[in-house]
Write an enzyme that holds these catalytic residues in place. Structure first.
Site, PDB file in Angstrom:
ATOM      1  N   LEU A  23       0.664  -1.288  -0.011  1.00 21.19           N
ATOM      2  CA  LEU A  23       0.059  -0.032   0.014  1.00 21.19           C
ATOM      3  C   LEU A  23       0.879   1.318  -0.023  1.00 21.19           C
ATOM      4  CD1 LEU A  23      -2.687  -1.306   2.586  1.00 21.19           C
ATOM      5  CD2 LEU A  23      -3.002  -0.556   0.050  1.00 21.19           C
ATOM      6  N   THR A  59      -1.380  -9.148   7.650  1.00 19.19           N
ATOM      7  CA  THR A  59      -1.234 -10.541   8.076  1.00 19.19           C
ATOM      8  C   THR A  59      -0.060 -11.237   7.201  1.00 19.19           C
ATOM      9  OG1 THR A  59      -1.935 -12.721   8.718  1.00 19.19           O
ATOM     10  CG2 THR A  59      -3.268 -11.471   7.233  1.00 19.19           C
ATOM     11  N   HIS A  60       0.721 -11.952   7.701  1.00 19.79           N
ATOM     12  CA  HIS A  60       1.869 -12.509   6.883  1.00 19.79           C
ATOM     13  C   HIS A  60       1.904 -13.969   7.427  1.00 19.79           C
ATOM     14  CE1 HIS A  60       5.240 -12.795   4.569  1.00 19.79           C
ATOM     15  NE2 HIS A  60       6.203 -13.372   5.605  1.00 19.79           N
TER      16      HIS A  60
HETATM   17  C1  GRF Z   1      -2.538 -15.587   4.120  1.00 18.82           C
HETATM   18  O1  GRF Z   1      -1.870 -16.719   4.356  1.00 18.82           O
HETATM   19  C2  GRF Z   1      -1.926 -14.282   3.954  1.00 18.82           C
HETATM   20  O2  GRF Z   1      -1.058 -13.982   5.112  1.00 18.82           O
HETATM   21  C3  GRF Z   1      -0.852 -14.612   2.697  1.00 18.82           C
HETATM   22  O3  GRF Z   1      -1.970 -15.065   1.685  1.00 18.82           O
HETATM   23  C4  GRF Z   1      -2.896 -15.868   2.553  1.00 18.82           C
HETATM   24  C5  GRF Z   1      -4.240 -15.298   2.207  1.00 18.82           C
HETATM   25  O4  GRF Z   1      -5.108 -16.202   2.387  1.00 18.82           O
HETATM   26  N1  GRF Z   1      -0.397 -13.246   2.389  1.00 18.82           N
HETATM   27  P1  GRF Z   1      -6.704 -15.992   2.258  1.00 18.82           P
HETATM   28  O5  GRF Z   1      -7.120 -15.304   0.700  1.00 18.82           O
HETATM   29  O6  GRF Z   1      -7.275 -14.892   3.347  1.00 18.82           O
HETATM   30  O7  GRF Z   1      -7.406 -17.143   2.176  1.00 18.82           O
END
Ligand code: GRF
Length: 205
Positions: free
Chosen positions: A96, A109-110
């Protein structure tokens, strides 16, 4: 101290993290509610999940804009229509830009234990390194790639025979629970940032 009742969630794929937030916010006691879902592409399950939940959606594709800077402004303008308290980047596969980051707190989230294995292939990179424990990280986004202040982390063991898909699925189960827990607590209890330390709770109205 900030609170986080109105959520705009950004997605690029399957949207299982989004679904977990939608399910949680069906309960008014959760304290946060998904008011819109944005994406950088169409035809994805994440948008279908929002539509099924009757949550408004918008799509801003990078290629529809003459430059990244113009796309950044357009995305921030779409987000602004929904007056969020918090933007949640939940599997949104774009960094972003300043127009969004300066206007709203953004939670990201990662699927790895930052600061190890940032970037688009956190699960693959952790496996390739041979780690025995990995996990997921919920952090505030900044201008870097997965470099913002960490809000919460959970661990997941790597099992013999894991491949990227099996490990990512187990991480995602933990990641969804963590994200739902953290967003709810931020909304209900408030939160503050002191340098790189994020503190949830202790809000005084
Ligand atoms: C998650 O593990 C996120 O951390 C990563 O991609 C995945 C996304 O999963 N960047 P979703 O689209 O929420 O099912």
């Amino acid at each position: 101290m900030s609170k986080a009742g109105r959520l705009v969630v950004l997605v690029s794929g399957s949207g299982t993290n989004l679904q977990a937030l939608l399910d949680a916010s069906a309960d008014p006691a959760y304290g946060a509610c998904v008011v819109a879902v944005g994406a950088d592409r169409d035809g994805i399950e994440g948008l279908a999940r929002a539509e099924r939940a009757q949550v408004p959606t918008f799509v801003e594709k990078l290629r529809d804009h003459p430059s990244r800077a113009v796309w950044d402004e357009a995305l921030a303008a779409r987000i602004a229509e929904y007056k969020p308290d918090l933007v949640v980047s939940a599997g949104f596969m774009k960094i972003l830009g300043a127009p969004t980051l300066e206007a709203y707190p953004v939670l990201n989230t990662h699927p790895a234990l930052l600061p190890s294995f940032p970037g688009a292939h956190g699960v693959r990179d952790a496996l390739a390194h041979g780690v025995k424990v990995t996990g997921c990280t919920v952090m505030l986004a900044d201008a870097g790639v997965d470099t913002g202040p960490i809000v919460a982390q959970e661990t997941v063991k790597v099992l013999d025979g894991d491949d990227e898909a099996t490990l990512h699925e187990r991480i995602k189960t933990v990641e969804r629970e963590l994200l739902v827990d953290i967003v709810g607590r931020m909304a209900r209890e408030g939160w503050a940032v002191n340098g790189r330390t994020v503190i949830i709770g202790g809000a005084r109205d």
